[in-house]
Structure formats: structure tokens, C-alpha cells
Design a protein around this motif. Structure first.
Motif: not given
Length: 509
Positions: A118-128, A216-219, A246-251, A414-420
Motif C-alpha cells: 500500500v502507498e498512502l497518498l494525500t492532497i492535504s495534511q494527512e500522512p503520506g 483558506q480551505q487548504g488548497a 489517497i487519504r481524503l478524510t480531512d477534506i 492505528s495512527e502509529s501504523e499509518i505513520n510507519e
């Protein structure tokens, strides 16, 4: 021949395949799974796109997870849009229990807990790994869509992009876009009027305010260098296809940012991947969760362009799968392009719901074994009505299907697993080095100061005291030179063309 034997023969013949496939589940007749009525999905037709639909809690996400797993095992990479944060568990092996053992036995498949690359990708501030694109690469159509502009304002954005394309002036980030917009109504007003016609200052100021709202929305963190290369989505590890999440939970509350990003990704893939026709398996599959967000509030013109992309992208070996609550969330012209349909249960709480169920049932082949409308409201979790395309492109029989269980973790990491997982990426170092914008602005300011000093020196050297316009660079030329300095990435402006959605094509040469 009994009804059960007839059903088994009907489903087995309809889903029979000579080439590679994966097992999605087994047919259900009169509430009982029929092990021999196996629902096989041929890899050859997976570039014909698909739909995963159903009410909340009926198993859509797990079906998406199963499909991503089976594709990975066949060496096919996939991209998953994760708005709810449900899919990170693909990286870890699942856990068996009595129900999973029963389900696997009923379907006739082994349950072997497996974790996937798995490759974690993000367009915001999520880890990846950060996904970025320049404003120029994004293009005028999608920039107008994300800003929610009217037709007049869209025309101004198209003018700005055309102007910058002609002058070889890259628009890297939103600051660049604001800078050029200010230019067209101030210092460059006469130049723009002469070449393109008058531009309304009031319309430009409205666009500027909308850009500020978008910032202001983080773009701001999304637009810029280094642009993501979509070829990095097509990778394997130990023979398994890479699953890019692609982790989009914060948008979730910024649907336009999500939907416009998705359209730009589709356009970029279409423009970048070579033609390959219909192969034995797809090159890449994309799963767009909460797909209604892509189409809500989209103009008719934009929907027409999406339809064109969906039609054409399959020749690049790419399958697109829309995940949503109801097929009615997808425009008819797009829905008609979808070869695989996996319909989980719908709920009929109101007259409007019942009407929607009737309309939904009309999207599926008529079955001699059950009433589609009745099955739609009575299926349990992990059951779905399925119809696909066989290897000849013919729709398979509608099958009430018991879907197999995911073999990866059905819970989130878990958060630690995601960061790892994010820190172990092989490409994060390539994309997570953001360009120092302050440094770039300093360069721009220095260049402008130098230009101003040079102009003063030229004026002072004139014996007549009159400045020669031919010997001086005008402000736009200086702006062009200085903004070009800011282009430190891979965007190369040669033989500029724009794609169906207005994104920059041929940008990597």
C-alpha cells in the motif's frame, strides 16, 4: 432438472471465462448460496469501468476492498479514494472468525489472511506522499470548476491561461494566478485589451476573492511543485499490484477540492498513458468513493467532458469504478459506459425511495429467478446483485451474489501504523520536498528591483532625456522572466496543448 440445478447451470455458463479472472462470490437462490454458481469477473473486461452502489452499511466498502485485493494478487495496481478512512487496513492481514469461515466455504474459496503493498497518498495534511500539481497543469476548465465561476469569470480564466501559454509564463501556485490576474487589470490592461479585449475589473476582483476562499480551505499546499507523476501509480511489489490509497478524510467538507482533483487525475492519466487497447488485464483501476461529489453541481459541459474521458480512457488500459449510494447519482450517459455493476441493498423508507428503487431495477438485466425490485430491498450485508461483461463483451446474467470476505484487515490501521507505512514509502522523498516559496518570492522581488534600476540607468543615459521604448523591457517581459525563474520542476512549456478537461498535455517530455 430442478430449479437449483437450472440456476447453477445458468450462472456458471454466464460467468464462465477462458482467460484470467477473480472470484467475487457465489450465486444465491431462495436465500441459500449455491457453491457451484460461481461469479467470476474476467480481468480482460475490467477496463470497461464499473459501479459499486448501495445504502450505507450494506457492504460497499468491503466489496471495494475485495476487488482491490484480487486485482493486486493478479498484479494489477489500483487507486482508491478514501474519504471515510476505511481502507488503510488493506496493508495488514485479516483475522478469521466463524462467519468468515462459513462465508468462504459457502463460496468455495480459501481464506488466507494477507496484507498488501500500500502507498498512502494525500492532497492535504494527512500522512503520506504529497500529491501536487501546478496551476498551469490543472488547466482553466478545472480551475473554474473548483472556484465555482460563472460563464463570464470562466472566460477570464481561459484568457489568463491562454495568455500565459503564449508568453511561456508558468502558473505554479495560486500566488502566481493572483499575480497575473492583477496584471491584466492594472499594468497590462492596455496590452490585454489590444490582444484579447477588455477585461472587467469587477469580475477579476470576484475571482480573486474566490481564490482566497480556496486558500483558506487548504488548497495552497496542493498547488505547486513537485508535480506528481501518474506513472508512479503503476507499480508492483513482490508480484502484487500496488494499492495507492489517497487519504481524503480531512477534506470531506470540501467536495469541490476533492471532485476537481479527481477529474484532474483522470485527465492526467489519459494524457500520459500510452494507447494499449484491450489487453488481457487492465493496467490500472481507479475506485472513486462518494462519486456523487464529482457530479453534484457540475455543469452540463463538464459532465459531457467527463463522459468523453470515461469513454476514451479504457483504450489506455484503465478501468474507472464509481462507488455511491444509488446508480441515480451517476449521469445516464456515464452510467451507460459502466460494464460491471455491483448493487448492494437499498432502503425504501419513503415514497421517493421506492420510486428510486424502481428506477434502479431498470438498470439491470431481467432475471427469471427473482424479482429485482424485491431483492434490492431484502439483501443482507455482504450480498449484492451483480452483472458484468464476459470476454465477448456480452452482459452476464444478473446474479444475487454472496460476496467473498476481504482477506486483509477489515479495520483501519492505528495512527502509529499509518505513520510507519507513510515513512516507509519509496517515493515520499521524491515528492515531499516542497519548494521554498519565500525564496522564490525573494528571487522575483530581486529581479524586479534589478529591472527597475536598469530602466533608471537607461533613462539617465539618454542625451535627450527621452526614454526609448524599444530599448527597454516592459513590465510583462520582466514578470515573465522572473516567474520563469520560479519554475524549478518538470513542467516544460514546449508545443503546448490542452486536453479534454483543459489540463496541460505533453508536459513531461
Amino acid at each position: 432438472m430442478t430449479t437449483k440445478e437450472h440456476f447453477q447451470q445458468h450462472i456458471s455458463a454466464g460467468y464462465q471465462t477462458k482467460k484470467d479472472f477473480f472470484v467475487l462470490g457465489t450465486g444465491i437462490l431462495e436465500k441459500d448460496p449455491v457453491k457451484e454458481a460461481t461469479v467470476r469477473i474476467p480481468l480482460k473486461t475490467l477496463n470497461r469501468h464499473g459501479l459499486i452502489a448501495g445504502a450505507t452499511g450494506t457492504g460497499k466498502t468491503k466489496t471495494l476492498q475485495v476487488m482491490a485485493e484480487q486485482l493486486s494478487l493478479k498484479g494489477v495496481p489500483s487507486v482508491l479514494m478514501d474519504l471515510k478512512g476505511d481502507l488503510s487496513g488493506l496493508a495488514g492481514p485479516g483475522t478469521s472468525n466463524d462467519h468468515i469461515v462459513w462465508r468462504s466455504d459457502a463460496i468455495g474459496v480459501d481464506y488466507e489472511p494477507t496484507g498488501f503493498p500500500v502507498e498512502l497518498l494525500t492532497i492535504s495534511q494527512e500522512p503520506g506522499t504529497k500529491l501536487r500539481a501546478t496551476v498551469t497543469e490543472f488547466g482553466p476548465v478545472l480551475i473554474s470548476q473548483i472556484l465555482g465561476l460563472n460563464s463570464t469569470q470562466q472566460g477570464i480564466i481561459a484568457l489568463v491561461f491562454r495568455f500565459c501559454d503564449i508568453k511561456k509564463l508558468p502558473l505554479l501556485d495560486l500566488e502566481d494566478l493572483k499575480e497575473v490576474l492583477q496584471y491584466v487589470i492594472n499594468e497590462g490592461k492596455e496590452e490585454i485589451k489590444k490582444e484579447f479585449g477588455a477585461v472587467s475589473a469587477a469580475s477579476v476582483n470576484t475571482i480573486m476573492r474566490k481564490i482566497i476562499e480556496l486558500e483558506q480551505q487548504g488548497a495552497t499546499s496542493f498547488f505547486g511543485e513537485v508535480s506528481f507523476d501518474v506513472n508512479d501509480l503503476v507499480r508492483q511489489k513482490d508480484g502484487k499490484g500496488l494499492i495507492s490509497i489517497i487519504r481524503l478524510t480531512d477534506i470531506q467538507d470540501r467536495p469541490k477540492l476533492f471532485s476537481t482533483f479527481m477529474l484532474s487525475l483522470l485527465s492526467e492519466i489519459y494524457e500520459t498513458f500510452p494507447e494499449q487497447g484491450d489487453g488481457d488485464k487492465p493496467k490500472l483501476c481507479l475506485f472513486i468513493d462518494e462519486a456523487h461529489l464529482v457530479f453534484d453541481n457540475a455543469s452540463t459541459d463538464l459532465i459531457d467532458k467527463i463522459e468523453a474521458i470515461v469513454k476514451l480512457i479504457r483504450s489506455k488500459g484503465v478501468g474507472v469504478y464509481f462507488c455511491t449510494q444509488s446508480p441515480t447519482d451517476i449521469p445516464d450517459n456515464v452510467l451507460g459506459q459502466l460494464g460491471l455493476k455491483v448493487q448492494h441493498a437499498l432502503r425504501a423508507f419513503t415514497a421517493k425511495d421506492r420510486k428510486a428503487i424502481g428506477k434502479t431495477s431498470e438498470n439491470y438485466p431481467i432475471s427469471e429467478f427473482y424479482d429485482t425490485k424485491a431483492v434490492l430491498t431484502s439483501m443482507g450485508i455482504g450480498e449484492a446483485l451483480v452483472t458484468a461483461l464476459n470476454e465477448k463483451g456480452i452482459p452476464t446474467p444478473l446474479a444475487h451474489t454472496l460476496v467473498r470476505a476481504p482477506i486483509s484487515r477489515m479495520d483501519v490501521l492505528s495512527e502509529s501504523e499509518i505513520n510507519e507505512l507513510a515513512n516507509s514509502s519509496n517515493i515520499a522523498s521524491k515528492y515531499n520536498q516542497q519548494i521554498d516559496r519565500e525564496s522564490a518570492h525573494e528571487i522575483l522581488e530581486t529581479k524586479l528591483q534589478q529591472a527597475e534600476e536598469t530602466a533608471k540607468e537607461k533613462v539617465a543615459s539618454q542625451n535627450t532625456g527621452e526614454a526609448s521604448s524599444k530599448g527597454e523591457d516592459n513590465l510583462f517581459e520582466e514578470l515573465s522572466k522572473n516567474t520563469m525563474v520560479r519554475q524549478i520542476g518538470r513542467t516544460i512549456f514546449r508545443e503546448l496543448t490542452r486536453s479534454i478537461l483543459g489540463t496541460l498535455s505533453g508536459k513531461r517530455r
